[in-house]
Design a protein around this motif. Structure first.
Motif, PDB file in Angstrom:
ATOM      1  N   PHE A  98       0.830  -1.200   0.000  1.00  0.00           N
ATOM      2  CA  PHE A  98       0.000   0.000   0.000  1.00  0.00           C
ATOM      3  C   PHE A  98       0.870   1.258   0.000  1.00  0.00           C
ATOM      4  CE2 PHE A  98      -2.144   3.367   2.458  1.00  0.00           C
ATOM      5  CZ  PHE A  98      -3.261   3.573   1.637  1.00  0.00           C
ATOM      6  N   ILE A  99       1.914   1.252   0.837  1.00  0.00           N
ATOM      7  CA  ILE A  99       2.821   2.401   0.913  1.00  0.00           C
ATOM      8  C   ILE A  99       3.527   2.618  -0.421  1.00  0.00           C
ATOM      9  CG2 ILE A  99       4.960   3.258   1.988  1.00  0.00           C
ATOM     10  CD1 ILE A  99       4.035   1.773   4.559  1.00  0.00           C
ATOM     11  N   THR A 100       3.982   1.522  -1.035  1.00  0.00           N
ATOM     12  CA  THR A 100       4.656   1.614  -2.334  1.00  0.00           C
ATOM     13  C   THR A 100       3.743   2.219  -3.391  1.00  0.00           C
ATOM     14  OG1 THR A 100       6.051  -0.300  -1.834  1.00  0.00           O
ATOM     15  CG2 THR A 100       5.825   0.290  -4.155  1.00  0.00           C
ATOM     16  N   THR A 101       2.479   1.787  -3.389  1.00  0.00           N
ATOM     17  CA  THR A 101       1.511   2.324  -4.350  1.00  0.00           C
ATOM     18  C   THR A 101       1.316   3.825  -4.159  1.00  0.00           C
ATOM     19  OG1 THR A 101       0.348   0.197  -4.338  1.00  0.00           O
ATOM     20  CG2 THR A 101      -0.835   2.086  -5.250  1.00  0.00           C
ATOM     21  N   ILE A 102       1.211   4.260  -2.917  1.00  0.00           N
ATOM     22  CA  ILE A 102       1.065   5.692  -2.610  1.00  0.00           C
ATOM     23  C   ILE A 102       2.295   6.460  -3.083  1.00  0.00           C
ATOM     24  CG2 ILE A 102       0.878   7.412  -0.760  1.00  0.00           C
ATOM     25  CD1 ILE A 102      -1.701   5.868  -1.292  1.00  0.00           C
ATOM     26  N   GLU A 103       3.482   5.894  -2.824  1.00  0.00           N
ATOM     27  CA  GLU A 103       4.736   6.533  -3.245  1.00  0.00           C
ATOM     28  C   GLU A 103       4.790   6.698  -4.765  1.00  0.00           C
ATOM     29  OE1 GLU A 103       7.792   5.064   0.300  1.00  0.00           O
ATOM     30  OE2 GLU A 103       7.636   3.930  -1.574  1.00  0.00           O
ATOM     31  N   GLN A 104       4.320   5.678  -5.485  1.00  0.00           N
ATOM     32  CA  GLN A 104       4.335   5.746  -6.950  1.00  0.00           C
ATOM     33  C   GLN A 104       3.352   6.799  -7.462  1.00  0.00           C
ATOM     34  OE1 GLN A 104       3.667   1.715  -8.261  1.00  0.00           O
ATOM     35  NE2 GLN A 104       5.673   1.017  -7.573  1.00  0.00           N
ATOM     36  N   ILE A 105       2.195   6.906  -6.817  1.00  0.00           N
ATOM     37  CA  ILE A 105       1.218   7.940  -7.203  1.00  0.00           C
ATOM     38  C   ILE A 105       1.815   9.329  -6.973  1.00  0.00           C
ATOM     39  CG2 ILE A 105      -1.005   8.981  -6.590  1.00  0.00           C
ATOM     40  CD1 ILE A 105      -1.981   6.090  -5.926  1.00  0.00           C
ATOM     41  N   ILE A 106       2.480   9.509  -5.831  1.00  0.00           N
ATOM     42  CA  ILE A 106       3.131  10.792  -5.528  1.00  0.00           C
ATOM     43  C   ILE A 106       4.213  11.094  -6.564  1.00  0.00           C
ATOM     44  CG2 ILE A 106       4.608  12.018  -3.859  1.00  0.00           C
ATOM     45  CD1 ILE A 106       3.100  10.464  -1.641  1.00  0.00           C
ATOM     46  N   TYR A 107       4.955  10.042  -6.956  1.00  0.00           N
ATOM     47  CA  TYR A 107       6.026  10.221  -7.949  1.00  0.00           C
ATOM     48  C   TYR A 107       5.468  10.758  -9.263  1.00  0.00           C
ATOM     49  CZ  TYR A 107       9.988   9.156 -10.991  1.00  0.00           C
ATOM     50  OH  TYR A 107      11.023   9.258 -11.897  1.00  0.00           O
ATOM     51  N   PHE A 108       4.385  10.139  -9.745  1.00  0.00           N
ATOM     52  CA  PHE A 108       3.807  10.586 -11.017  1.00  0.00           C
ATOM     53  C   PHE A 108       3.197  11.984 -10.896  1.00  0.00           C
ATOM     54  CE2 PHE A 108       3.916   6.019 -12.081  1.00  0.00           C
ATOM     55  CZ  PHE A 108       4.539   6.119 -13.328  1.00  0.00           C
ATOM     56  N   ALA A 109       2.663  12.303  -9.731  1.00  0.00           N
ATOM     57  CA  ALA A 109       2.141  13.656  -9.512  1.00  0.00           C
ATOM     58  C   ALA A 109       3.280  14.674  -9.528  1.00  0.00           C
ATOM     59  CB  ALA A 109       1.394  13.715  -8.182  1.00  0.00           C
ATOM     60  N   ALA A 110       4.423  14.286  -8.961  1.00  0.00           N
ATOM     61  CA  ALA A 110       5.577  15.194  -8.889  1.00  0.00           C
ATOM     62  C   ALA A 110       6.170  15.477 -10.269  1.00  0.00           C
ATOM     63  CB  ALA A 110       6.643  14.602  -7.974  1.00  0.00           C
ATOM     64  N   ILE A 111       5.944  14.573 -11.224  1.00  0.00           N
ATOM     65  CA  ILE A 111       6.476  14.776 -12.574  1.00  0.00           C
ATOM     66  C   ILE A 111       5.967  16.090 -13.172  1.00  0.00           C
ATOM     67  CG2 ILE A 111       6.322  13.921 -14.967  1.00  0.00           C
ATOM     68  CD1 ILE A 111       6.523  11.076 -13.778  1.00  0.00           C
ATOM     69  N   TYR A 112       4.694  16.425 -12.879  1.00  0.00           N
ATOM     70  CA  TYR A 112       4.122  17.678 -13.390  1.00  0.00           C
ATOM     71  C   TYR A 112       4.938  18.881 -12.913  1.00  0.00           C
ATOM     72  CZ  TYR A 112       1.016  21.699 -13.820  1.00  0.00           C
ATOM     73  OH  TYR A 112       0.520  22.936 -14.112  1.00  0.00           O
ATOM     74  N   PHE A 113       5.308  18.878 -11.642  1.00  0.00           N
ATOM     75  CA  PHE A 113       6.080  19.988 -11.087  1.00  0.00           C
ATOM     76  C   PHE A 113       7.493  20.032 -11.669  1.00  0.00           C
ATOM     77  CE2 PHE A 113       2.777  19.073  -7.985  1.00  0.00           C
ATOM     78  CZ  PHE A 113       2.264  20.342  -7.744  1.00  0.00           C
ATOM     79  N   VAL A 114       8.048  18.858 -11.946  1.00  0.00           N
ATOM     80  CA  VAL A 114       9.380  18.806 -12.566  1.00  0.00           C
ATOM     81  C   VAL A 114       9.327  19.414 -13.968  1.00  0.00           C
ATOM     82  CG1 VAL A 114      11.197  17.282 -13.454  1.00  0.00           C
ATOM     83  CG2 VAL A 114      10.149  16.805 -11.229  1.00  0.00           C
ATOM     84  N   VAL A 115       8.326  19.013 -14.747  1.00  0.00           N
ATOM     85  CA  VAL A 115       8.186  19.533 -16.121  1.00  0.00           C
ATOM     86  C   VAL A 115       7.887  21.029 -16.101  1.00  0.00           C
ATOM     87  CG1 VAL A 115       6.803  19.419 -18.238  1.00  0.00           C
ATOM     88  CG2 VAL A 115       7.427  17.300 -17.049  1.00  0.00           C
ATOM     89  N   ARG A 116       7.031  21.443 -15.183  1.00  0.00           N
ATOM     90  CA  ARG A 116       6.543  22.834 -15.170  1.00  0.00           C
ATOM     91  C   ARG A 116       7.554  23.819 -14.603  1.00  0.00           C
ATOM     92  NH1 ARG A 116       4.966  27.017 -16.157  1.00  0.00           N
ATOM     93  NH2 ARG A 116       2.935  28.019 -15.925  1.00  0.00           N
TER      94      ARG A 116
END
Length: 396
Positions: free
Chosen positions: A181-199
């Motif tokens: 469950f924790i790993t899944t949450i971490e992966q969701i956060i990672y993909f969300a963070a990609i937007y901030f990296v690109v932007r």
């Protein structure tokens, strides 16, 4: 020093073989894969996959996928998001079913059969990227869909693997459902963070790179971002190539894109990328495979066909023509390093017997060797069909 000898041999032979492969119309990557098979433990035994070579190979695939992201069109990736999801979903489900049936037909235990099916659900798009680059088709709708689907495929394979390893109780460390469950949450956060990296992050780093009073400042900042995102991707249980691909996309949206592209390709193609493709062939070994020949052949055929038609069906459902659908399917056939990594994880977690491990690796490499031929053939059909439609429009 052994590493210097190995690198000299790899670069010398891949340069010669790559030249003649290109000359006769065969993808250069096929020659590099075959160099690994012929010079490795399978035949001549001149090269072995040492820890140092494996590290070079890992950097090679990271740089290759960074270049793929760098040369991708973000708007096209958004446009083909729906086809990518369909291609990835069916490109996972059909191979899982097909590989599981083959394993059970050979009376393998339930867990081992299930794990083998997960191995062949994976896609390694790095080889397809190389073929598409050679054909100048990386930014075509087929190429863009393949890239998008490969990222989704990667995530699905990792999730399925995590569930399987955590529920069997035989894995190293026995992760448990709470860690999953924790790993899944971490992966969701990672993909969300990609937007901030690109932007924000990538443009800021590009500006810093332009102001640095050192050679290739922009390229150095891009490589830092690439390796950093690849590292964090691994930390949250994803493949490092996912991080590298999105780092490339992030840099592609900045003013440093052309400069970085101009500098990074020589770094990758002069050293690291050839080592990566050779390393896949070095995993091949014929030792102890004599009594498993038919298992390997059948598994290879099923691995190729299920991925080809599963992913192709997803593309067809998304509105692609049959020829384009088959090209997309062919682009997803390669298993490469992703499947080898999953196989190694399962072997260490005692989800697969040692006897079957070598056979699985052989099937992975055979499927990977066939993939570039399939992709080139299907993409040539797409080009011919497109040209025929243009000619018909002119004549009308």
């Amino acid at each position: 020093m052994e590493l210097l000898k190995d690198l000299t041999l790899i670069l010398l032979v891949t340069t010669i073989v790559g030249h003649y492969c290109t000359r006769i119309g065969i993808p250069a990557v096929i020659g590099q894969l075959l160099v690994g098979v012929i010079m490795g433990p399978a035949i001549l035994g001149w090269l072995h996959l040492t820890h140092e070579l494996d590290s070079f190979a890992e950097i090679g695939v990271i740089i290759l996928m960074f270049i793929a992201g760098l040369e991708s069109d973000l708007q096209l990736l958004k446009r083909y998001l729906k086809p990518s999801v369909l291609v990835a979903a069916l490109g996972v489900l059909v191979p899982v079913a097909g590989s599981y049936i083959v394993a059970r037909a050979y009376q393998l235990p339930f867990v081992e059969s299930l794990f083998i099916s997960v191995i062949f659900a994976a896609t390694s798009v790095s080889i397809s990227v190389e073929v598409l680059k050679e054909m100048n088709a990386l930014s075509s709708r087929e190429g863009t869909t393949i890239l998008g689907a490969a990222v989704v495929d990667d995530v699905l394979a990792v999730v399925i693997l995590s569930v399987l390893v955590s529920t069997t109780g035989t894995a190293v460390g026995d992760t448990g459902s709470s860690n999953l469950f924790i790993t899944t949450i971490e992966q969701i956060i990672y993909f969300a963070a990609i937007y901030f990296v690109v932007r924000w992050v990538a443009p800021y780093m590009a500006k810093i790179g332009e102001k640095l009073m050192i050679p290739m400042g922009s390229t150095l900042m891009a490589i830092i971002l690439c390796f950093g995102m690849a590292y964090v991707a691994e930390l949250v249980g994803l493949s490092n190539v996912v991080g590298a691909f999105f780092a490339g996309i992030a840099i592609s949206q900045t003013t440093a894109r052309e400069t970085v592209d101009h500098h990074i390709e020589p770094i990758g193609y002069a050293l690291f990328i050839p080592v990566f493709f050779v390393s896949i062939g070095l995993n091949m070994s014929f030792k102890g495979l004599g009594h498993q020949v038919w298992f390997i052949v059948i598994l290879t055929v099923v691995a190729v066909l299920t991925k080809q038609f599963g992913a192709g069906l997803g593309a067809k459902m998304a509105g692609f023509s049959w020829s384009s659908s088959m090209a997309v399917g062919a682009g997803m056939v390669s298993r490469g390093e992703m499947a080898l990594i999953i196989a190694q994880i399962g072997f260490q977690a005692k989800l697969m017997s040692a006897m079957r491990y070598s056979a699985i690796v052989a099937a992975i490499i055979l499927a990977t060797l066939l993939a570039p031929f399939l992709l080139r053939w299907t993409m040539n059909r797409v080009e011919k069909e497109s040209q025929r439609e243009k000619d018909e429009m002119k004549s009308a």
